[in-house]
Design a protein around this motif. Structure first.
Motif, PDB file in Angstrom:
ATOM      1  N   GLY A 189      -7.713 -19.920   3.933  1.00  0.00           N
ATOM      2  CA  GLY A 189      -8.249 -18.837   4.748  1.00  0.00           C
ATOM      3  C   GLY A 189      -7.237 -17.722   4.930  1.00  0.00           C
ATOM      4  O   GLY A 189      -6.114 -17.765   4.400  1.00  0.00           O
ATOM      5  N   GLU A 190      -7.634 -16.712   5.704  1.00  0.00           N
ATOM      6  CA  GLU A 190      -6.764 -15.576   5.970  1.00  0.00           C
ATOM      7  C   GLU A 190      -5.481 -16.036   6.650  1.00  0.00           C
ATOM      8  O   GLU A 190      -5.524 -16.760   7.654  1.00  0.00           O
ATOM      9  CB  GLU A 190      -7.509 -14.575   6.874  1.00  0.00           C
ATOM     10  N   ASP A 191      -4.346 -15.637   6.108  1.00  0.00           N
ATOM     11  CA  ASP A 191      -3.024 -16.036   6.620  1.00  0.00           C
ATOM     12  C   ASP A 191      -2.844 -17.559   6.642  1.00  0.00           C
ATOM     13  O   ASP A 191      -2.013 -18.082   7.393  1.00  0.00           O
ATOM     14  CB  ASP A 191      -2.782 -15.487   8.034  1.00  0.00           C
ATOM     15  N   GLU A 192      -3.658 -18.262   5.837  1.00  0.00           N
ATOM     16  CA  GLU A 192      -3.591 -19.731   5.751  1.00  0.00           C
ATOM     17  C   GLU A 192      -3.616 -20.374   7.147  1.00  0.00           C
ATOM     18  O   GLU A 192      -2.897 -21.333   7.428  1.00  0.00           O
ATOM     19  CB  GLU A 192      -2.335 -20.159   4.981  1.00  0.00           C
ATOM     20  N   LYS A 193      -4.505 -19.849   8.009  1.00  0.00           N
ATOM     21  CA  LYS A 193      -4.530 -20.361   9.395  1.00  0.00           C
ATOM     22  C   LYS A 193      -5.347 -21.646   9.538  1.00  0.00           C
ATOM     23  O   LYS A 193      -5.335 -22.271  10.587  1.00  0.00           O
ATOM     24  CB  LYS A 193      -5.041 -19.298  10.351  1.00  0.00           C
ATOM     25  N   HIS A 194      -6.064 -22.040   8.490  1.00  0.00           N
ATOM     26  CA  HIS A 194      -6.829 -23.292   8.528  1.00  0.00           C
ATOM     27  C   HIS A 194      -6.129 -24.341   7.663  1.00  0.00           C
ATOM     28  O   HIS A 194      -5.394 -24.008   6.735  1.00  0.00           O
ATOM     29  CB  HIS A 194      -8.262 -23.064   8.037  1.00  0.00           C
ATOM     30  N   LEU A 195      -6.378 -25.594   7.973  1.00  0.00           N
ATOM     31  CA  LEU A 195      -5.725 -26.702   7.270  1.00  0.00           C
ATOM     32  C   LEU A 195      -6.753 -27.490   6.469  1.00  0.00           C
ATOM     33  O   LEU A 195      -7.779 -27.909   7.018  1.00  0.00           O
ATOM     34  CB  LEU A 195      -5.048 -27.626   8.308  1.00  0.00           C
ATOM     35  N   LYS A 196      -6.486 -27.661   5.188  1.00  0.00           N
ATOM     36  CA  LYS A 196      -7.377 -28.469   4.339  1.00  0.00           C
ATOM     37  C   LYS A 196      -6.554 -29.604   3.748  1.00  0.00           C
ATOM     38  O   LYS A 196      -5.450 -29.388   3.247  1.00  0.00           O
ATOM     39  CB  LYS A 196      -7.977 -27.599   3.245  1.00  0.00           C
ATOM     40  N   LEU A 197      -7.081 -30.820   3.816  1.00  0.00           N
ATOM     41  CA  LEU A 197      -6.351 -31.972   3.293  1.00  0.00           C
ATOM     42  C   LEU A 197      -7.328 -33.090   2.926  1.00  0.00           C
ATOM     43  O   LEU A 197      -8.527 -32.966   3.143  1.00  0.00           O
ATOM     44  CB  LEU A 197      -5.319 -32.478   4.302  1.00  0.00           C
ATOM     45  N   ARG A 198      -6.782 -34.140   2.380  1.00  0.00           N
ATOM     46  CA  ARG A 198      -7.585 -35.344   2.116  1.00  0.00           C
ATOM     47  C   ARG A 198      -6.842 -36.498   2.749  1.00  0.00           C
ATOM     48  O   ARG A 198      -5.658 -36.718   2.461  1.00  0.00           O
ATOM     49  CB  ARG A 198      -7.779 -35.560   0.611  1.00  0.00           C
ATOM     50  N   VAL A 199      -7.528 -37.226   3.638  1.00  0.00           N
ATOM     51  CA  VAL A 199      -6.832 -38.251   4.427  1.00  0.00           C
ATOM     52  C   VAL A 199      -7.212 -39.655   3.975  1.00  0.00           C
ATOM     53  O   VAL A 199      -8.314 -39.901   3.480  1.00  0.00           O
ATOM     54  CB  VAL A 199      -7.141 -38.102   5.942  1.00  0.00           C
TER      55      VAL A 199
ATOM     56  N   GLY B 227      -9.411 -28.482   9.122  1.00  0.00           N
ATOM     57  CA  GLY B 227      -9.003 -28.223  10.503  1.00  0.00           C
ATOM     58  C   GLY B 227      -8.915 -26.736  10.749  1.00  0.00           C
ATOM     59  O   GLY B 227      -7.931 -26.085  10.350  1.00  0.00           O
ATOM     60  N   PHE B 228      -9.923 -26.159  11.380  1.00  0.00           N
ATOM     61  CA  PHE B 228      -9.915 -24.719  11.642  1.00  0.00           C
ATOM     62  C   PHE B 228      -8.846 -24.392  12.689  1.00  0.00           C
ATOM     63  O   PHE B 228      -8.720 -25.063  13.708  1.00  0.00           O
ATOM     64  CB  PHE B 228     -11.296 -24.245  12.091  1.00  0.00           C
ATOM     65  N   ASN B 229      -8.066 -23.368  12.390  1.00  0.00           N
ATOM     66  CA  ASN B 229      -6.948 -22.919  13.246  1.00  0.00           C
ATOM     67  C   ASN B 229      -5.858 -23.977  13.402  1.00  0.00           C
ATOM     68  O   ASN B 229      -5.102 -23.949  14.372  1.00  0.00           O
ATOM     69  CB  ASN B 229      -7.461 -22.480  14.633  1.00  0.00           C
ATOM     70  N   LEU B 230      -5.786 -24.901  12.464  1.00  0.00           N
ATOM     71  CA  LEU B 230      -4.736 -25.928  12.494  1.00  0.00           C
ATOM     72  C   LEU B 230      -3.739 -25.750  11.338  1.00  0.00           C
ATOM     73  O   LEU B 230      -2.968 -26.647  11.027  1.00  0.00           O
ATOM     74  CB  LEU B 230      -5.350 -27.336  12.423  1.00  0.00           C
TER      75      LEU B 230
END
Length: 567
Positions: free
Chosen positions: A499-509, A526-529
């Motif tokens: 996302g913009e400024d990489e403010k969201h977190l995407k992962l695989r747990v 994780g939005f805003n994470l």
């Protein structure tokens, strides 16, 4: 955020319910937390029926209201359907007026001007009625505190029927009927209807005298569902039934006005959350930026081309509203910093040029930054008007009541209210409000709470569980989306900021210590994470709080964890 795990229900109740329903103990656990402990209660919860609606005549004064409307029709009187300028009020006016107009022509509608008249029943509205030979006003989503206005109307020969859901004052107006389940002398079984919901109960009562049932009124429930979502009332009991069927109407055969809004959105099926964030703000924008009557016109329009024109106008109002609330929020935050008020128990800000139509939204925005009871004031005529918002667990209405010596009028709910006062009283009120809140609020409430339903392992997540969880909808206060905690997780190596400024977190747990020996992994967002990326990279172990959702990509649907927080 403060993580709080809800109490575990009685183990025997969970076991018995799981056996009766043939579901996993986790599902029984979630149901029991919602007060559902028997097969019949579960059946009512999962399979709402219109027959579950209460008899409208159980509401105090309903018989008087119906009798007066029938008398008005019999005597060919002119009727004015009057309502507040927000979503609840405008949907209620659209509902009651369109129902009456389906068989009686002498019906007009009136939405007060937010700026010239303010909230609730106005003298100007009553004068409009007398000037147009109107002898009966049906007030929706307002009026329960309009004692002087109803007395004035009575002197002018105008009767009132009030349909309100706000908390009444010590005395009720001298109306023909006051329909409000929150009246102390009202035995109606469900107390949490919104204003449009009470309007629907009035229509249901009138319809029953004509031999019609709730099923015949199904086309009106898209309006009720929208009001329920927008007004943030509990989606329990009767509201759950109304919202469930209203959503079905929105998704299968919405009224023309909704169709004109929905066709601009690339979504096949709308949830109550979509209604709250897509439909409701557009309806609200009319009353905030221009006039609430524009919203009523859209909601009762039957010609799709005309409705598209109305919807296009309202889309412009909504865009203007977004720009304005962003600008005012920035100014309010700057004011808090300039006054050195970052560490207070309350936020109270004022500027005479702030747009009255967006101060409620700004109050909500400010609570996202400073989590505490918040009031945003602006100039309204020769007075100051404010919108109040609260934090979970704190009753801002009671706090305002404790400051009533400084106020000219106020009204609302536990978490949202409106008020007016003279400019001279602003500083005194601000100081006293801070004092009242500081002395009565539990300091824990000033820290956002993340309420968790249950602890689970990744091996408990399955398509079957997701199918059942979807049947818990519609979600809202009293029946929030189930939230879980899973411990000792780790990223599989794909974590990144997006996302913009990489403010969201995407992962695989995946689980760091899988109990079953089967290593399951799930995508997570994780939005805003985004700022937590360093904590999860390089196989760092963490606990996560999340809800479950379906993520559709390239025609494939996969389960995904929607992260709320992680540690």
């Amino acid at each position: 955020m403060r993580w709080t795990i809800k109490p575990t229900p009685d183990p025997d109740t969970i076991e018995n319910l799981a056996k009766e329903l043939k579901v996993e103990p986790l599902v029984a656990h979630l149901l029991a937390q919602r007060g559902i402990t028997t097969y019949e209660e579960a059946k009512t919860f999962f399979r709402p029926e219109l027959t579950h609606l209460h008899d409208p005549f159980l509401m105090k004064d309903m018989d008087k209201a119906v009798e007066r409307i029938e008398s008005a029709i019999e005597n060919n009187e002119n009727i004015l359907v009057y309502g507040d300028y927000d979503v609840d009020g405008t949907t209620a006016v659209a509902l009651v007026s369109s129902y009456l107009l389906s068989f009686y022509p002498n019906v007009a509608t009136y939405i007060p001007d937010r700026y010239a008249e303010g909230y609730g029943v106005s003298i100007k509205g009553i004068d409009f009625a007398t000037d147009n030979d109107i002898s009966l006003i049906i007030a929706l989503d307002c009026g329960v505190k309009a004692i002087d206005q109803v007395t004035y109307a009575k002197e002018k020969g105008v009767d009132f029927i009030i349909c309100d859901h706000h908390r009444p004052g010590e005395h009720l107006p001298e109306a023909v009927a006051v329909l409000d389940p929150k009246r102390e002398d009202c035995a109606y079984p469900y107390k949490e209807l919104c204003g449009c919901g009470i309007g629907f109960k009035l229509v249901q009562a009138l319809a029953s005298k004509q031999g019609l049932t709730a099923k015949d009124l199904l086309p009106y429930l898209d309006l009720v569902a929208t009001a329920i979502g927008a007004d943030i009332v509990p989606i329990t009991g009767e509201n759950r039934v109304l919202a469930s069927f209203g959503l079905q109407v929105i998704n299968s055969n919405p009224r023309t006005g909704f169709k004109a809004i929905i066709e601009q959105i690339n979504k096949k099926s709308l949830t109550i959350t979509d209604v709250v964030f897509i439909i409701a703000p557009r309806i609200n924008a009319a009353g905030r930026m221009k006039h609430g009557q524009h919203a009523v016109n859209l909601l009762v329009e039957s010609d799709l081309e005309v409705a598209r024109e109305f919807a296009s106008e309202i889309e412009k109002y909504n865009a203007d509203r977004k720009n304005l609330d962003k600008k005012i929020t920035e100014e309010a935050l700057e004011q808090i910093r300039d006054h050195g008020e970052e560490d207070q128990f309350t936020t109270v800000v004022f500027h005479e040029s702030w747009h009255k139509g967006v101060i409620g939204i700004v109050a909500s925005r400010l609570t996202e930054t400073y989590y505490r009871p918040t009031l945003v004031f602006t100039k309204s005529g020769d007075k100051l008007a404010a919108s109040a918002r609260s934090v979970k667990g704190f009753d801002v209405y009671n706090a305002l009541e404790a400051c009533s010596e400084y106020l000219e009028q106020f009204g609302g709910h536990k978490y949202a209210a409106g008020l007016t006062l003279s400019k001279e009283q602003y500083k005194n009120f601000k100081a006293h409000f801070e004092k009242v809140v500081s002395e009565t609020i539990n300091p824990k409430l000033l820290e956002p709470e993340l309420s968790i339903d249950a602890q689970i392992g990744l091996d408990q997540i399955s398509p079957r569980l997701m199918r059942i969880l979807k049947q818990f909808a519609p979600f809202g206060p009293g029946n929030m989306t189930p939230v879980f905690i899973a411990e000792k997780l780790m990223d599989t190596g794909y974590a990144k900021g997006v996302g913009e400024d990489e403010k969201h977190l995407k992962l695989r747990v995946k689980s760091a210590n899988p109990l079953s020996g089967i290593e399951k992994s799930y995508g997570a967002i994780g939005f805003n994470l985004g700022s937590r990326l360093d904590k999860v990279k390089n196989k760092g172990i963490f606990n996560a709080v999340f809800s479950l959702e379906e993520n559709e990509w390239n025609g494939t649907i996969n389960l995904q964890l929607k992260l709320r927080d992680l540690r």
